[in-house]
Design an enzyme around this catalytic site. Structure first.
Site, PDB file in Angstrom:
ATOM      1  N   ASP A 210       0.820  -1.221   0.000  1.00 46.52           N
ATOM      2  CA  ASP A 210       0.000   0.000   0.000  1.00 46.52           C
ATOM      3  C   ASP A 210       0.850   1.265   0.000  1.00 46.52           C
ATOM      4  OD1 ASP A 210       0.802  -0.819   2.595  1.00 46.52           O
ATOM      5  OD2 ASP A 210      -0.702   0.474   3.526  1.00 46.52           O
TER       6      ASP A 210
ATOM      7  N   GLU B 161      -0.291  -1.982   5.323  1.00 40.68           N
ATOM      8  CA  GLU B 161       0.651  -1.836   6.430  1.00 40.68           C
ATOM      9  C   GLU B 161       0.567  -0.445   7.040  1.00 40.68           C
ATOM     10  OE1 GLU B 161       3.889  -0.793   8.801  1.00 40.68           O
ATOM     11  OE2 GLU B 161       3.694   0.072   6.805  1.00 40.68           O
TER      12      GLU B 161
ATOM     13  N   HIS C  88       8.439   8.626   4.163  1.00 41.57           N
ATOM     14  CA  HIS C  88       7.220   9.405   4.381  1.00 41.57           C
ATOM     15  C   HIS C  88       7.392  10.867   3.985  1.00 41.57           C
ATOM     16  CE1 HIS C  88       4.857   6.466   7.134  1.00 41.57           C
ATOM     17  NE2 HIS C  88       5.741   5.802   6.404  1.00 41.57           N
TER      18      HIS C  88
END
Length: 407
Positions: A88, A146, A373
């Site tokens: 994902d 996840e 991220h």
């Protein structure tokens, strides 16, 4: 396995990893351009499904709505080794400008799951080409969700993954830009933290800011709660046990001369020890309640439990380090310190022995903004062949290990 045999095997797998690189690079870029959020990975799952069919491996019936599980059986009965990748993406807008940048505004593979998926597909291709030589089997797990609690690992297990299959070990890896490309980093024991979300509600009696004695001030109580929460880390948690309590959001009031009636806060708690985790939960509830009572307000905290501590089996990790050294060279295998980030791979390790390592994707000249991220995360794609070959080699060496070789 003798040094000559391990050297020959590693050389052969490196050659195959280089050969499959263009294929998995193209798949990675395709997935990167079409990222899908947790439990929405239908297109990605279809790509994985078709890839396995092309290898002559029929994927297992779906355990969850998205994700793929596939079994490669070797020529002979033997240990079953599970290899896992997550599939994902994150709810984040990409800022990189390249031909394969995300085509879906607000969604990006900023954590390397596209890399993980491509690496495991590459490993599947290598191992499928060697199936007549395998003394055991390999379970490929392409797990959804996840990034979104409660994650995809626990639902996958609850759906019967380990009732259907009983692997001797579960192996996973994660891209890390602070580890140089071509290297891996391993950690024995507690590697990643348990992560819990904290939600505070402080309710009092609002009033005029010029007459605080006529109000029950939730802002003041919130400030004391923040201080008291830090006290838990410094005076309840043992000095040798890592723990973090961070209050990262506070909202209350809307005018400088008005004491509000309610303040809400949120934050996170991270621990590396499940016993300490339970103790801090208990103490935080008590502390928040008592601070509120002492200051004449009602205060409570809701703790939403996230992923557990990720504990790498020490013996499995020791053997993984040996396999990584054989494949990459000892100079390219380094020790990792424990991290306060969290990963739902921890759920697999609660059920089966295994290990989870960092695979390097960093380059010496990379920008400091190239972090996980981040909207500019841009891993070195050369790690694709490294990761694919390392997973394939490790699977074979773990078959040797569980078959009786303890080298």
């Amino acid at each position: 396995m003798t040094p000559d045999r391990t050297s020959g095997l590693s050389m052969r797998i490196r050659e195959q990893a280089e050969a499959v690189f263009p294929v998995i690079q193209a798949i990675r870029r395709d997935i990167h351009a079409h990222p899908e959020l947790s439990y929405e990975e239908f297109r990605t799952s279809a790509i994985i499904h078709e890839y396995f069919k092309a290898l002559g491996i029929e994927p297992e019936p779906q355990f969850l709505e998205t994700g793929v599980v596939a079994l490669l059986q070797g020529r002979a009965e033997g240990p079953l080794i599970a290899l896992r990748a997550d599939i994902d993406a994150l709810p984040l807008s990409e800022e990189n400008a390249c031909a394969y940048s995300s085509q879906h505004p607000g969604t990006m593979h900023a954590c390397g799951h596209d890399m993980h998926t491509a690496m495991l597909l590459g490993a599947a291709s290598i191992l499928a080409g060697m199936r007549d030589e395998l003394s055991g089997s390999v379970l490929f797990i392409f797990q959804p969700a996840e990034e979104k609690a409660p994650g995809g690992a626990r639902p996958l297990i609850e759906a019967g993954l380990f009732k259907r299959f009983n692997p001797s070990a579960v192996i996973g890896q994660h891209c890390f830009p602070n580890v140089p490309s071509g290297k891996v980093a391993l950690c024995r024991g507690s590697f990643m933290a348990a992560a819990d979300e904290l939600y505070f509600t402080v309710s009092g009696q609002g009033g005029h800011a010029s007459a605080p004695h006529k109000a029950s001030d939730p802002v003041l109580a919130a400030a004391h709660i923040i201080t008291a929460a830090q006290h838990l880390v410094s005076r309840v948690a043992p000095p040798h046990e890592p723990a973090v309590v961070s209050i990262s959001s506070i909202q209350g009031g809307h005018a400088p001369n008005v004491i509000p009636s309610k303040v809400v806060m949120s934050g996170t708690m991270r621990t590396m020890n499940e016993d300490l985790r339970r103790l801090l939960h208990e103490k935080l509830h008590e502390t928040v309640r008592h601070v509120g009572e002492g200051l004449g307000v009602e205060a409570e905290v809701e703790i939403r439990q996230g992923y557990p501590v990720l504990y790498n089996d020490p013996e499995i990790t020791r053997h993984a380090a040996i396999a990584c050294s054989e494949y990459l060279g000892r100079e390219n295998v380094i020790d990792s310190e424990p991290l306060m980030t969290a990963e739902d791979f921890a759920y697999y390790l609660q059920e089966k022995p295994g290990t989870f390592w960092q695979i390097g994707t960093g380059l010496p000249e990379q920008d400091r903004s190239n972090m996980l991220h981040s909207p500019t995360f841009d891993p070195d794609e050369n790690a694709l062949s490294t990761g694919a070959g390392l997973l394939a080699y490790s699977a074979i060496r773990f078959m040797d290990y569980f078959a009786g070789e303890k080298g």
